[in-house]
Scaffold this motif. Structure first.
Motif, PDB file in Angstrom:
ATOM      1  N   GLY A   1      -3.839 -21.871 -26.869  1.00 42.94           N
ATOM      2  CA  GLY A   1      -3.022 -21.177 -27.859  1.00 42.94           C
ATOM      3  C   GLY A   1      -3.431 -19.745 -28.122  1.00 42.94           C
ATOM      4  N   THR A   2      -4.556 -19.280 -27.543  1.00 42.72           N
ATOM      5  CA  THR A   2      -4.958 -17.886 -27.738  1.00 42.72           C
ATOM      6  C   THR A   2      -3.912 -16.959 -27.126  1.00 42.72           C
ATOM      7  OG1 THR A   2      -7.321 -18.399 -27.716  1.00 42.72           O
ATOM      8  CG2 THR A   2      -6.701 -16.142 -27.196  1.00 42.72           C
ATOM      9  N   ILE A   3      -3.555 -15.915 -27.849  1.00 37.70           N
ATOM     10  CA  ILE A   3      -2.613 -14.926 -27.321  1.00 37.70           C
ATOM     11  C   ILE A   3      -3.375 -13.694 -26.838  1.00 37.70           C
ATOM     12  CG2 ILE A   3      -0.610 -15.675 -28.641  1.00 37.70           C
ATOM     13  CD1 ILE A   3      -1.241 -13.372 -30.623  1.00 37.70           C
ATOM     14  N   ARG A   4      -2.820 -13.044 -25.815  1.00 40.90           N
ATOM     15  CA  ARG A   4      -3.419 -11.832 -25.260  1.00 40.90           C
ATOM     16  C   ARG A   4      -2.476 -10.651 -25.500  1.00 40.90           C
ATOM     17  NH1 ARG A   4      -6.363 -13.917 -19.722  1.00 40.90           N
ATOM     18  NH2 ARG A   4      -4.790 -15.534 -19.529  1.00 40.90           N
ATOM     19  N   ILE A   5      -2.990  -9.669 -26.223  1.00 36.97           N
ATOM     20  CA  ILE A   5      -2.220  -8.491 -26.623  1.00 36.97           C
ATOM     21  C   ILE A   5      -2.780  -7.281 -25.882  1.00 36.97           C
ATOM     22  CG2 ILE A   5      -1.381  -7.125 -28.582  1.00 36.97           C
ATOM     23  CD1 ILE A   5      -0.634 -10.094 -28.765  1.00 36.97           C
ATOM     24  N   TYR A   6      -1.901  -6.366 -25.510  1.00 34.66           N
ATOM     25  CA  TYR A   6      -2.338  -5.167 -24.783  1.00 34.66           C
ATOM     26  C   TYR A   6      -1.740  -3.921 -25.421  1.00 34.66           C
ATOM     27  CZ  TYR A   6      -2.613  -1.824 -20.844  1.00 34.66           C
ATOM     28  OH  TYR A   6      -2.835  -0.732 -20.052  1.00 34.66           O
TER      29      TYR A   6
ATOM     30  N   ARG B   1       2.225 -10.729 -16.433  1.00 33.49           N
ATOM     31  CA  ARG B   1       2.424 -12.176 -16.596  1.00 33.49           C
ATOM     32  C   ARG B   1       1.287 -12.840 -17.364  1.00 33.49           C
ATOM     33  NH1 ARG B   1       0.116 -15.331 -12.249  1.00 33.49           N
ATOM     34  NH2 ARG B   1      -1.046 -14.028 -10.770  1.00 33.49           N
ATOM     35  N   ARG B   2       0.186 -12.120 -17.587  1.00 35.42           N
ATOM     36  CA  ARG B   2      -0.902 -12.645 -18.404  1.00 35.42           C
ATOM     37  C   ARG B   2      -0.926 -11.992 -19.788  1.00 35.42           C
ATOM     38  NH1 ARG B   2      -6.354 -14.168 -15.328  1.00 35.42           N
ATOM     39  NH2 ARG B   2      -5.484 -15.550 -13.746  1.00 35.42           N
ATOM     40  N   THR B   3       0.179 -11.395 -20.183  1.00 36.90           N
ATOM     41  CA  THR B   3       0.269 -10.689 -21.448  1.00 36.90           C
ATOM     42  C   THR B   3       1.269 -11.387 -22.352  1.00 36.90           C
ATOM     43  OG1 THR B   3      -0.041  -8.641 -20.184  1.00 36.90           O
ATOM     44  CG2 THR B   3       0.621  -8.413 -22.496  1.00 36.90           C
ATOM     45  N   ASP B   4       0.862 -11.684 -23.583  1.00 36.02           N
ATOM     46  CA  ASP B   4       1.802 -12.289 -24.532  1.00 36.02           C
ATOM     47  C   ASP B   4       2.598 -11.245 -25.286  1.00 36.02           C
ATOM     48  OD1 ASP B   4       1.213 -15.295 -24.449  1.00 36.02           O
ATOM     49  OD2 ASP B   4      -0.792 -14.435 -24.650  1.00 36.02           O
ATOM     50  N   ALA B   5       2.020 -10.064 -25.509  1.00 35.56           N
ATOM     51  CA  ALA B   5       2.754  -9.004 -26.203  1.00 35.56           C
ATOM     52  C   ALA B   5       2.152  -7.657 -25.858  1.00 35.56           C
ATOM     53  CB  ALA B   5       2.736  -9.222 -27.707  1.00 35.56           C
ATOM     54  N   PHE B   6       3.019  -6.664 -25.739  1.00 39.01           N
ATOM     55  CA  PHE B   6       2.619  -5.274 -25.558  1.00 39.01           C
ATOM     56  C   PHE B   6       2.854  -4.530 -26.871  1.00 39.01           C
ATOM     57  CE2 PHE B   6       3.778  -6.730 -21.352  1.00 39.01           C
ATOM     58  CZ  PHE B   6       2.843  -6.146 -20.512  1.00 39.01           C
ATOM     59  N   ILE B   7       1.861  -3.765 -27.295  1.00 40.73           N
ATOM     60  CA  ILE B   7       2.026  -2.878 -28.448  1.00 40.73           C
ATOM     61  C   ILE B   7       1.804  -1.456 -27.950  1.00 40.73           C
ATOM     62  CG2 ILE B   7       1.243  -2.233 -30.752  1.00 40.73           C
ATOM     63  CD1 ILE B   7       0.228  -5.054 -31.153  1.00 40.73           C
ATOM     64  N   PHE B   8       2.872  -0.674 -27.907  1.00 38.80           N
ATOM     65  CA  PHE B   8       2.777   0.714 -27.465  1.00 38.80           C
ATOM     66  C   PHE B   8       2.646   1.631 -28.667  1.00 38.80           C
ATOM     67  CE2 PHE B   8       5.183  -1.311 -23.962  1.00 38.80           C
ATOM     68  CZ  PHE B   8       4.278  -1.066 -22.939  1.00 38.80           C
TER      69      PHE B   8
ATOM     70  N   ALA C   1       5.825 -17.655 -30.508  1.00 37.06           N
ATOM     71  CA  ALA C   1       6.399 -17.837 -29.179  1.00 37.06           C
ATOM     72  C   ALA C   1       5.498 -18.691 -28.311  1.00 37.06           C
ATOM     73  CB  ALA C   1       6.612 -16.465 -28.537  1.00 37.06           C
ATOM     74  N   LYS C   2       4.182 -18.499 -28.429  1.00 39.82           N
ATOM     75  CA  LYS C   2       3.227 -19.288 -27.654  1.00 39.82           C
ATOM     76  C   LYS C   2       3.310 -20.767 -28.015  1.00 39.82           C
ATOM     77  CE  LYS C   2      -0.635 -18.934 -24.985  1.00 39.82           C
ATOM     78  NZ  LYS C   2      -0.786 -18.142 -23.749  1.00 39.82           N
ATOM     79  N   ALA C   3       3.438 -21.030 -29.315  1.00 41.15           N
ATOM     80  CA  ALA C   3       3.500 -22.414 -29.775  1.00 41.15           C
ATOM     81  C   ALA C   3       4.791 -23.092 -29.345  1.00 41.15           C
ATOM     82  CB  ALA C   3       3.359 -22.461 -31.295  1.00 41.15           C
ATOM     83  N   GLN C   4       5.892 -22.342 -29.336  1.00 40.92           N
ATOM     84  CA  GLN C   4       7.192 -22.927 -29.020  1.00 40.92           C
ATOM     85  C   GLN C   4       7.371 -23.129 -27.520  1.00 40.92           C
ATOM     86  OE1 GLN C   4       9.895 -20.182 -30.831  1.00 40.92           O
ATOM     87  NE2 GLN C   4       9.339 -20.774 -32.914  1.00 40.92           N
ATOM     88  N   GLN C   5       6.895 -22.160 -26.741  1.00 39.43           N
ATOM     89  CA  GLN C   5       7.077 -22.231 -25.296  1.00 39.43           C
ATOM     90  C   GLN C   5       5.881 -21.586 -24.612  1.00 39.43           C
ATOM     91  OE1 GLN C   5      10.732 -20.560 -23.944  1.00 39.43           O
ATOM     92  NE2 GLN C   5      10.470 -21.249 -21.858  1.00 39.43           N
ATOM     93  N   PRO C   6       4.822 -22.344 -24.413  1.00 38.59           N
ATOM     94  CA  PRO C   6       3.605 -21.779 -23.811  1.00 38.59           C
ATOM     95  C   PRO C   6       3.929 -21.083 -22.494  1.00 38.59           C
ATOM     96  CG  PRO C   6       3.197 -23.999 -24.608  1.00 38.59           C
ATOM     97  CD  PRO C   6       4.667 -23.782 -24.707  1.00 38.59           C
ATOM     98  N   LEU C   7       3.323 -19.914 -22.307  1.00 37.49           N
ATOM     99  CA  LEU C   7       3.540 -19.139 -21.082  1.00 37.49           C
ATOM    100  C   LEU C   7       2.617 -19.644 -19.976  1.00 37.49           C
ATOM    101  CD1 LEU C   7       3.645 -15.603 -22.696  1.00 37.49           C
ATOM    102  CD2 LEU C   7       5.562 -17.017 -22.059  1.00 37.49           C
ATOM    103  N   THR C   8       3.118 -19.662 -18.771  1.00 35.81           N
ATOM    104  CA  THR C   8       2.280 -20.087 -17.632  1.00 35.81           C
ATOM    105  C   THR C   8       1.534 -18.895 -17.090  1.00 35.81           C
ATOM    106  OG1 THR C   8       4.140 -19.683 -16.114  1.00 35.81           O
ATOM    107  CG2 THR C   8       3.911 -21.900 -17.027  1.00 35.81           C
ATOM    108  N   GLU C   9       0.356 -19.152 -16.579  1.00 37.24           N
ATOM    109  CA  GLU C   9      -0.483 -18.083 -15.995  1.00 37.24           C
ATOM    110  C   GLU C   9      -0.137 -17.913 -14.532  1.00 37.24           C
ATOM    111  OE1 GLU C   9      -2.423 -16.069 -17.507  1.00 37.24           O
ATOM    112  OE2 GLU C   9      -2.374 -17.009 -19.463  1.00 37.24           O
TER     113      GLU C   9
END
Length: 407
Positions: free
Chosen positions: A140-145, A173-180, A399-407
């Motif tokens: 469930g850890t999210i990765r932000i960039y 594809r290994r990013t849950d969210a981008f903050i620009f 979003a991660k909880a509802q639909q986990p992203l695949t690596e």
């Protein structure tokens, strides 16, 4: 539709405003970045302090050797408040075999600290946060960039640009969210990496309320001042050449104060000598910007490339008469005042802008400075920045909880 309400095709809404929706639970947040210097470090510190004030548990992981005395003091001051502590590991600016050891150290830190949010800042911090094996992270850890410019500043068509954009595309594809930090960098991402189904937002850098207190010009000021790193891309050589041009063609002996340090310092000192203006040019080491604001009649930031520079935000907030170039996210800072921006790397244009601004009556200079200060005060605050970052975490966790992203 104004700048802060724009939608990026194929992305979610882009906004820099704080929203009412915030994370309901306290989070364990680990910020990863390379060097504790410059605007990136200030951003991380401000976000970290704001997250701690809102009850979250935060930690930092960064390079063990860079930063200097000022960075050490800042981290020592913050360390007692960091529930996840400070982890220092050896990091290099460019790709290096030691990156493997740093990545392993990050894996051990994550296994021990078990963050809910792994937030990578800058090209190196963002790469580490996203290259880390999912097995090193709690479920469930999210990765932000947050890029902070970095790899997106390399000129298109160069090998370095191609390599870094390919890496950015792979890591998407290994990013849950981008903050620009700016619409400019978000646009560079869209142009050279492409659209993505991941969460994408612009959250502007912000300043504290005290930084919007105007600073008056001191007695016996320099004519011009530039504050920042002395390195390629900051355009200081263009400013030196513009001052020299005004002396040759207009017989103006302008005094220039350059505050900062960096790899180009020796070359810039030699350039001032060769241009015949060493007698009116003063170099000072880095220091808190509000200690030097007001030491010149006009501040000049002649950058060739930027994302959303803090130094311009800080000068604008303090109501300093300001000349800057039309690059990166600087037009987003200037907003309705952006007609005053000058082309980058254009010595005659910069020289003419300097001459015109110095000739402005004092009340005209101050009216322009106050108009810019008012615009910045409405859009670039720490409260908006911290709230915007936490809102991104909230949406990414859902979003991660509802639909986990695949690596």
């Amino acid at each position: 539709m104004n700048l802060h309400e724009r939608f990026v095709p194929g992305h979610v809404a882009v906004t820099g405003q704080e929203r009412d929706q915030v994370t309901a639970r306290n989070l364990r947040i680990l910020h990863v970045f390379r060097a504790p210097v410059g605007g990136l470090f200030r951003h991380v510190l401000d976000v970290t302090r704001g997250q701690i004030e809102r009850g979250h548990q935060v930690g930092l992981l960064c390079d063990a050797s860079s930063g200097g005395e000022r960075a050490e003091r800042a981290m020592e001051e913050l360390r007692p408040k960091l529930a996840l502590g400070v982890t220092r590991v050896a990091m290099r600016r460019d790709l290096h075999p030691s990156d493997l050891a740093a990545l392993a150290a990050l894996g051990r830190a994550c296994a021990s600290l078990r963050p809910d949010v792994l937030h990578g800042h800058g090209s190196k911090g963002g790469a580490y946060a996203r290259l880390l094996s999912p097995r090193s992270l709690p479920e469930g850890t999210i990765r932000i960039y947050t890029p902070h410019g970095g790899s997106f500043h390399y000129p298109p068509g160069t090998l370095r640009h191609a390599v870094y954009m390919a890496a950015e595309k792979f890591l998407t594809r290994r990013t849950d969210a981008f903050i620009f930090e700016s619409q400019y960098i978000a646009g560079r991402f869209r142009a050279y990496v492409g659209d993505t189904d991941r969460l994408v937002r612009v959250v502007y850098n912000g300043l504290a309320a005290a930084e919007f207190e105007p600073i008056a010009t001191r007695a016996d000021p320099f004519d011009l001042m530039c504050v920042g790193e002395l390195r390629p891309g900051k355009g200081v050589e263009t400013l030196i050449d513009a001052v020299a041009l005004l002396r040759r063609q207009r017989q103006l002996r302008l005094t220039l104060l350059l505050v900062g340090s960096g790899a180009s310092q020796g070359a810039l000192q030699e350039r001032a000598r060769a241009a015949g203006i060493a007698d009116t040019t003063t170099f000072l080491p880095p220091q808190p910007i509000r200690d030097v604001l007001g030491r010149a009649r006009v501040m000049v930031m002649p950058s060739h490339a930027e994302s959303l520079p803090y130094v311009i935000l800080e000068a604008a907030a303090a109501a300093q008469p300001l000349i800057a170039t039309r690059v990166g996210g600087i037009p987003e800072i200037f907003g309705p005042c952006s007609d005053d921006l000058v082309p980058a790397n254009d010595v005659p244009a910069l020289a003419e802008a300097v001459r015109a601004r110095l000739l402005d009556p004092e009340d005209v200079k101050q009216e322009k400075a106050n108009r810019l200060r008012q615009f910045v005060n409405g859009r670039f605050t720490i409260e908006q920045m911290v709230g915007g970052v936490l809102a991104v975490y909230d949406d990414a966790l859902k979003a991660k909880a509802q639909q986990p992203l695949t690596e």
